[in-house]
Design a protein around this motif. Structure first.
Motif, PDB file in Angstrom:
ATOM      1  N   GLY A 170     126.559 131.820  32.015  1.00 51.12           N
ATOM      2  CA  GLY A 170     126.196 130.594  32.719  1.00 51.12           C
ATOM      3  C   GLY A 170     127.063 129.414  32.309  1.00 51.12           C
ATOM      4  N   LEU A 171     127.282 129.268  30.997  1.00 49.94           N
ATOM      5  CA  LEU A 171     128.129 128.185  30.507  1.00 49.94           C
ATOM      6  C   LEU A 171     129.575 128.371  30.969  1.00 49.94           C
ATOM      7  CD1 LEU A 171     126.807 127.839  26.840  1.00 49.94           C
ATOM      8  CD2 LEU A 171     126.455 126.237  28.725  1.00 49.94           C
ATOM      9  N   HIS A 172     130.023 129.617  30.960  1.00 54.52           N
ATOM     10  CA  HIS A 172     131.397 129.927  31.360  1.00 54.52           C
ATOM     11  C   HIS A 172     131.616 129.603  32.838  1.00 54.52           C
ATOM     12  CE1 HIS A 172     134.889 131.789  29.467  1.00 54.52           C
ATOM     13  NE2 HIS A 172     135.206 132.299  30.639  1.00 54.52           N
ATOM     14  N   VAL A 173     130.656 129.986  33.679  1.00 55.39           N
ATOM     15  CA  VAL A 173     130.763 129.721  35.111  1.00 55.39           C
ATOM     16  C   VAL A 173     130.691 128.224  35.387  1.00 55.39           C
ATOM     17  CG1 VAL A 173     129.568 129.973  37.330  1.00 55.39           C
ATOM     18  CG2 VAL A 173     129.901 131.960  35.850  1.00 55.39           C
ATOM     19  N   ARG A 174     129.807 127.534  34.681  1.00 52.80           N
ATOM     20  CA  ARG A 174     129.620 126.097  34.900  1.00 52.80           C
ATOM     21  C   ARG A 174     130.919 125.327  34.694  1.00 52.80           C
ATOM     22  NH1 ARG A 174     128.270 121.794  31.452  1.00 52.80           N
ATOM     23  NH2 ARG A 174     127.173 120.074  32.473  1.00 52.80           N
ATOM     24  N   HIS A 175     131.604 125.625  33.616  1.00 49.78           N
ATOM     25  CA  HIS A 175     132.863 124.921  33.360  1.00 49.78           C
ATOM     26  C   HIS A 175     134.024 125.538  34.135  1.00 49.78           C
ATOM     27  CE1 HIS A 175     135.937 122.673  31.250  1.00 49.78           C
ATOM     28  NE2 HIS A 175     136.561 123.810  30.962  1.00 49.78           N
ATOM     29  N   GLY A 176     134.032 126.876  34.226  1.00 45.92           N
ATOM     30  CA  GLY A 176     135.164 127.571  34.846  1.00 45.92           C
ATOM     31  C   GLY A 176     135.317 127.283  36.323  1.00 45.92           C
ATOM     32  N   PHE A 177     134.207 127.190  37.059  1.00 43.09           N
ATOM     33  CA  PHE A 177     134.288 126.935  38.497  1.00 43.09           C
ATOM     34  C   PHE A 177     134.926 125.583  38.768  1.00 43.09           C
ATOM     35  CE2 PHE A 177     132.610 125.196  42.457  1.00 43.09           C
ATOM     36  CZ  PHE A 177     132.893 126.219  43.344  1.00 43.09           C
ATOM     37  N   TRP A 178     134.474 124.567  38.032  1.00 41.16           N
ATOM     38  CA  TRP A 178     135.018 123.233  38.230  1.00 41.16           C
ATOM     39  C   TRP A 178     136.497 123.186  37.832  1.00 41.16           C
ATOM     40  CZ3 TRP A 178     137.022 119.261  35.165  1.00 41.16           C
ATOM     41  CH2 TRP A 178     137.116 118.017  35.799  1.00 41.16           C
ATOM     42  N   SER A 179     136.848 123.851  36.725  1.00 38.17           N
ATOM     43  CA  SER A 179     138.241 123.879  36.281  1.00 38.17           C
ATOM     44  C   SER A 179     139.126 124.586  37.295  1.00 38.17           C
ATOM     45  CB  SER A 179     138.347 124.584  34.920  1.00 38.17           C
ATOM     46  OG  SER A 179     137.654 123.867  33.926  1.00 38.17           O
ATOM     47  N   ALA A 180     138.623 125.688  37.877  1.00 31.14           N
ATOM     48  CA  ALA A 180     139.394 126.421  38.885  1.00 31.14           C
ATOM     49  C   ALA A 180     139.658 125.546  40.099  1.00 31.14           C
ATOM     50  CB  ALA A 180     138.645 127.687  39.297  1.00 31.14           C
ATOM     51  N   ALA A 181     138.654 124.767  40.495  1.00 25.55           N
ATOM     52  CA  ALA A 181     138.823 123.866  41.645  1.00 25.55           C
ATOM     53  C   ALA A 181     139.910 122.836  41.367  1.00 25.55           C
ATOM     54  CB  ALA A 181     137.498 123.173  41.959  1.00 25.55           C
ATOM     55  N   GLN A 182     139.944 122.312  40.140  1.00 28.75           N
ATOM     56  CA  GLN A 182     140.974 121.334  39.780  1.00 28.75           C
ATOM     57  C   GLN A 182     142.354 121.990  39.778  1.00 28.75           C
ATOM     58  OE1 GLN A 182     139.769 118.166  39.535  1.00 28.75           O
ATOM     59  NE2 GLN A 182     137.863 119.256  39.972  1.00 28.75           N
ATOM     60  N   THR A 183     142.446 123.191  39.231  1.00 29.29           N
ATOM     61  CA  THR A 183     143.730 123.897  39.147  1.00 29.29           C
ATOM     62  C   THR A 183     144.286 124.200  40.529  1.00 29.29           C
ATOM     63  OG1 THR A 183     143.154 124.914  37.025  1.00 29.29           O
ATOM     64  CG2 THR A 183     144.875 125.988  38.314  1.00 29.29           C
ATOM     65  N   LEU A 184     143.418 124.592  41.455  1.00 31.18           N
ATOM     66  CA  LEU A 184     143.863 124.975  42.797  1.00 31.18           C
ATOM     67  C   LEU A 184     143.991 123.779  43.738  1.00 31.18           C
ATOM     68  CD1 LEU A 184     141.754 128.235  43.217  1.00 31.18           C
ATOM     69  CD2 LEU A 184     144.162 128.038  42.574  1.00 31.18           C
ATOM     70  N   GLY A 185     143.790 122.590  43.205  1.00 27.98           N
ATOM     71  CA  GLY A 185     144.002 121.385  44.005  1.00 27.98           C
ATOM     72  C   GLY A 185     142.864 121.018  44.931  1.00 27.98           C
ATOM     73  N   VAL A 186     141.699 121.632  44.734  1.00 30.12           N
ATOM     74  CA  VAL A 186     140.549 121.336  45.595  1.00 30.12           C
ATOM     75  C   VAL A 186     139.844 120.066  45.141  1.00 30.12           C
ATOM     76  CG1 VAL A 186     138.347 122.216  46.465  1.00 30.12           C
ATOM     77  CG2 VAL A 186     140.264 123.780  46.095  1.00 30.12           C
ATOM     78  N   GLY A 187     139.906 119.815  43.845  1.00 32.02           N
ATOM     79  CA  GLY A 187     139.196 118.672  43.299  1.00 32.02           C
ATOM     80  C   GLY A 187     139.839 117.343  43.662  1.00 32.02           C
ATOM     81  N   SER A 188     139.015 116.318  43.702  1.00 37.29           N
ATOM     82  CA  SER A 188     139.462 114.950  43.948  1.00 37.29           C
ATOM     83  C   SER A 188     138.337 114.037  43.490  1.00 37.29           C
ATOM     84  CB  SER A 188     139.758 114.730  45.432  1.00 37.29           C
ATOM     85  OG  SER A 188     138.564 114.737  46.190  1.00 37.29           O
ATOM     86  N   PRO A 189     138.629 112.750  43.271  1.00 32.62           N
ATOM     87  CA  PRO A 189     137.567 111.832  42.838  1.00 32.62           C
ATOM     88  C   PRO A 189     136.363 111.835  43.783  1.00 32.62           C
ATOM     89  CG  PRO A 189     139.706 110.809  42.541  1.00 32.62           C
ATOM     90  CD  PRO A 189     139.951 112.105  43.275  1.00 32.62           C
ATOM     91  N   ARG A 190     136.604 112.057  45.070  1.00 34.78           N
ATOM     92  CA  ARG A 190     135.508 112.053  46.045  1.00 34.78           C
ATOM     93  C   ARG A 190     134.713 113.358  45.994  1.00 34.78           C
ATOM     94  NH1 ARG A 190     137.851 110.517  51.796  1.00 34.78           N
ATOM     95  NH2 ARG A 190     135.627 110.818  52.272  1.00 34.78           N
ATOM     96  N   ARG A 191     135.385 114.451  45.598  1.00 30.64           N
ATOM     97  CA  ARG A 191     134.718 115.760  45.629  1.00 30.64           C
ATOM     98  C   ARG A 191     134.175 116.193  44.271  1.00 30.64           C
ATOM     99  NH1 ARG A 191     139.691 117.840  48.208  1.00 30.64           N
ATOM    100  NH2 ARG A 191     139.588 117.474  50.454  1.00 30.64           N
TER     101      ARG A 191
END
Length: 223
Positions: A170-191
């Motif tokens: 659970g801890l791994h998924v919680r941090h890993g999903f968000w990190s993956a989104a940042q790495t793949l360029g999906v993340g943004s201040p709005r998202r």
């Protein structure tokens, strides 16, 4: 070009992100399948048999299952290798420890490495327990997954190992999903807020869904 990409930190992080999402998709499907145990032995055993016949007659018996296993092995190895190499690279970049720890770092962030080790050891134990039956308690019965699961969670150590691993997951998924989104360029201040919410929900659902099985056995709901 592939070697150049792999040797870069960005390339390794991308491999980690993609392989992590592949494993996350598998975990969601696997959790849903596990919950079939609450519908009885017949339903659960039928599901386990169906997994071996997916794709027939085009695919031979168990071919699809072995294909899925092969993809997962590649994903796990790629994820673990890139994580290890990035960790070593990070340590070489700062051979001396920081004087002050970062107070804003979340618990999941600080324990990602240990969580990965716990999950790697759990995967080995899980395969030896419910796939090969090597360390299974109560006598492994090939073709009877329902009884094998009940046997495993009828022991205190089986429950402890599984629950600790699922909390780490659970801890791994919680941090890993968000990190993956940042790495793949999906993340943004709005998202970012929405992505963190999705990460929290996924982590909670996966942890609760997987832990529900041993709890069901311990409480007698599954017997």
């Amino acid at each position: 070009m592939a070697r150049t990409v792999w040797d870069s930190s960005v390339g390794k992080k991308t491999v980690m992100a993609v392989s992590g999402l592949i494993m996350l998709l598998y975990l969601v499907v696997h959790m849903i399948g596990n919950l079939k145990i609450f519908f009885g032995a017949g339903e659960f055993n039928h599901y386990a048999h169906w997994l071996r016949t997916v794709g027939e007659p085009f695919m031979h018996y168990e071919w699809t299952l072995w294909l899925i296993r092969a993809v997962l092995v590649v994903a796990v190895v790629a994820h673990a290798t890139s994580a290890y190499q990035l960790s070593r690279r990070d340590l070489r970049a700062r051979p001396s420890k920081y004087v002050h720890k970062k107070p804003r770092a979340s618990y999941a962030t600080r324990t990602m490495r240990w969580g990965g080790i716990i999950l790697a050891l759990f995967i080995v134990w899980h395969i030896l327990d419910l796939t090969t039956g090597t360390v299974h308690s109560g006598g492994f019965q090939a073709g009877h997954p329902y009884q094998n699961v009940v046997d495993t969670f009828s022991t205190w150590y089986g429950n402890v190992i599984y629950i600790v691993a699922m909390l780490a997951l659970g801890l791994h998924v919680r941090h890993g999903f968000w990190s993956a989104a940042q790495t793949l360029g999906v993340g943004s201040p709005r998202r970012d807020r929405a992505l963190k919410a999705v990460a929290n929900v996924l982590a909670l659902l996966l942890t609760a869904g997987f832990i529900a099985v041993p709890v069901g056995v311990m409480t007698g709901v599954v017997s």
